[in-house]
Design a protein around this motif. Sequence first.
Motif, PDB file in Angstrom:
ATOM      1  N   PRO A 138      39.342  30.515  51.170  1.00 40.28           N
ATOM      2  CA  PRO A 138      39.910  31.308  50.081  1.00 40.28           C
ATOM      3  C   PRO A 138      40.900  32.336  50.638  1.00 40.28           C
ATOM      4  O   PRO A 138      40.697  32.840  51.744  1.00 40.28           O
ATOM      5  CB  PRO A 138      38.691  32.001  49.461  1.00 40.28           C
ATOM      6  CG  PRO A 138      37.532  31.719  50.341  1.00 40.28           C
ATOM      7  CD  PRO A 138      37.904  30.665  51.323  1.00 40.28           C
ATOM      8  N   ALA A 139      41.950  32.577  49.882  1.00 33.90           N
ATOM      9  CA  ALA A 139      42.956  33.536  50.354  1.00 33.90           C
ATOM     10  C   ALA A 139      42.314  34.911  50.508  1.00 33.90           C
ATOM     11  O   ALA A 139      41.480  35.298  49.696  1.00 33.90           O
ATOM     12  CB  ALA A 139      44.107  33.595  49.356  1.00 33.90           C
ATOM     13  N   PRO A 140      42.658  35.629  51.569  1.00 34.21           N
ATOM     14  CA  PRO A 140      42.067  36.958  51.749  1.00 34.21           C
ATOM     15  C   PRO A 140      42.478  37.890  50.608  1.00 34.21           C
ATOM     16  O   PRO A 140      43.619  37.830  50.142  1.00 34.21           O
ATOM     17  CB  PRO A 140      42.659  37.419  53.091  1.00 34.21           C
ATOM     18  CG  PRO A 140      43.852  36.567  53.339  1.00 34.21           C
ATOM     19  CD  PRO A 140      43.643  35.298  52.590  1.00 34.21           C
ATOM     20  N   LYS A 141      41.519  38.691  50.138  1.00 32.72           N
ATOM     21  CA  LYS A 141      41.837  39.661  49.058  1.00 32.72           C
ATOM     22  C   LYS A 141      42.537  40.851  49.687  1.00 32.72           C
ATOM     23  O   LYS A 141      42.223  41.249  50.800  1.00 32.72           O
ATOM     24  CB  LYS A 141      40.539  40.127  48.389  1.00 32.72           C
ATOM     25  CG  LYS A 141      39.827  38.993  47.674  1.00 32.72           C
ATOM     26  CD  LYS A 141      38.689  39.539  46.828  1.00 32.72           C
ATOM     27  CE  LYS A 141      37.768  38.433  46.340  1.00 32.72           C
ATOM     28  NZ  LYS A 141      36.758  38.071  47.341  1.00 32.72           N
ATOM     29  N   ASN A 142      43.544  41.381  48.929  1.00 33.41           N
ATOM     30  CA  ASN A 142      44.169  42.573  49.507  1.00 33.41           C
ATOM     31  C   ASN A 142      44.023  43.793  48.617  1.00 33.41           C
ATOM     32  O   ASN A 142      43.296  43.825  47.664  1.00 33.41           O
ATOM     33  CB  ASN A 142      45.653  42.342  49.845  1.00 33.41           C
ATOM     34  CG  ASN A 142      46.331  41.443  48.838  1.00 33.41           C
ATOM     35  OD1 ASN A 142      45.671  40.882  47.967  1.00 33.41           O
ATOM     36  ND2 ASN A 142      47.628  41.293  48.919  1.00 33.41           N
TER      37      ASN A 142
END
Lengths: 242, 257
Positions: free
Chosen positions: A238-242
Amino acid sequence: MAPTNIKPITVYGHYLPFPNPPKVFILLKLLGIPYNHVMKVASDDPTLEDGIKHPNFTSINPNGRVPAIADPNNNNFHVWESGAILQYLAEIYDTDHKFSGKTVEERSMINQWIAFQISGQAPMSGQLIWFSVPQGHLLKYGEKTPDHVLLRFRNEVRRIYSVFNAHLEQQKAKGSDWIVGDRMTIADIAWAPWTRTMIYMPTYDPTFYDEFPAVKAWFAKMEAIPAVQETIAELTAPAPKN
Amino acid sequence: MSNTPELTLYTGQTPNGIKISIALSLLSLPYKTVPISLSTHEQKSPWFTSINPNGRIPALTDHSPPSSPKTPLHIMESGAILLYLSETYDPNHKISFPKGSTEYWETIQWVFWQNAGLGPMQGQSNHFIRYAGEDIKYAKERYVNETRRLYSILEKRLEVQEVEGGSGWVVGDHVSIADITIFGWAVFAEWAGVDLKEFERVRRWRERMEGVEGVEEGRNVPEPSGLRAIMGDERKMEEFAEGSKKWILEGMKRDAK
Ligand SMILES: N[C@@H](CCC(=O)N[C@@H](CS)C(=O)NCC(=O)O)C(=O)O
Ligand SMILES: N[C@@H](CCC(=O)N[C@@H](CS)C(=O)NCC(=O)O)C(=O)O
């Protein structure tokens, strides 16, 4: 197809770009075998509970690498080394030999291409990637990778793909799109993930496979297989949360 | 087996070559040896790549394989050849285990561990220590250490086998293709900069292997190892390396084209 009432097989794996676990997922999906994915952490720290060098995992795979499987349908039997896992799953669950060899001759042809994949394509591409990524050689010594090293592995990887390409061309001449015989087997499953892994090279050259048109055509066919697409989707972090 | 098998082994005096001749000796199988001249790149000649498209030794031809006796079968890759010989010519499980048994699967795992890990890494150690012709410290360290890591895995495996199973072998209670395939590389450990004194159980296992009937005969194919007598003598080893260095660096140049 696979027998019914199979208890889910535990797969110890990792997200992409790790290229060895996907082999196992693709075959499990093709055979319709249920599984649980236990995500491992790639770390050399033997005290890390989820790590691949922790005793709780090296008791499953003494070599401390993913993938490995535990089969609850067979006394929780452990199998490691992706090539061995493919053979094990095929032997036990692919009773119609859809993806595995029917005769000893066919099995040996599948085996030789699996052995070439695990001893050639995988380790040599692995070395090339290692020496091409900044956290590999550069970080440790703060210096440029010597040409000798880069050229050695780049040329060896190219040599391996040219052998593979020539073989696929010969197969094509016999009317087959696949590595052995006239159907997709575990040999194709073994070669596909590492072929895709080249795109993760920071210095990836999109024309890399232009030299190997038969490999390109074969890979396009592999990638179109739903089990392969599902595996890619499932193993994409999953794309890293920013 | 009703008929005598007709086998041809294409080989050289190298880690991957001797595995197969050792297995054939242990199985007491007759075969014809065709030595391949690596130093003149015979392995890349068209006649040989039609047998092994990868242009490496070993390769095996079974001129009369079991289910298609009229079509010769060419097999490349030492691991695949060992599995073929076990399945086809080892009905009494002298160097293998019954199909489907726990030991059968363990054997495949250790054979592949050697093919995928120990071979490629020890091979790179050899390259950077003996043949590269340049002193690339990082590469030497990387591959010697990875090779040592792999021998430490084997050391632990042998401990489990000895302590829990009372066995001196990599799998089960007798010698098998798992031992043979690793032995092919272990006899050259010092050449790759790994001193087996660091791995006591591996060292003793290597000695045990040397005492197995057939191993001595098999490891001397196609000719006795020139390296064996000088192992440990750094000066002589350096001289010896020069011979291989030439064709290996030439081979790299050819592949660069
Ligand atoms: N994975 C292969 C490796 C074979 C291999 O590395 N063969 C070497 C000799 S030990 C070779 O023929 N090298 C010749 C070359 O690279 O030109 C196997 O296990 O059979
Ligand atoms: N083309 C080879 C020539 C040397 C060679 O074939 N070495 C063999 C050992 S004799 C090797 O490293 N094989 C690796 C393996 O078996 O995986 C190279 O440049 O490394």
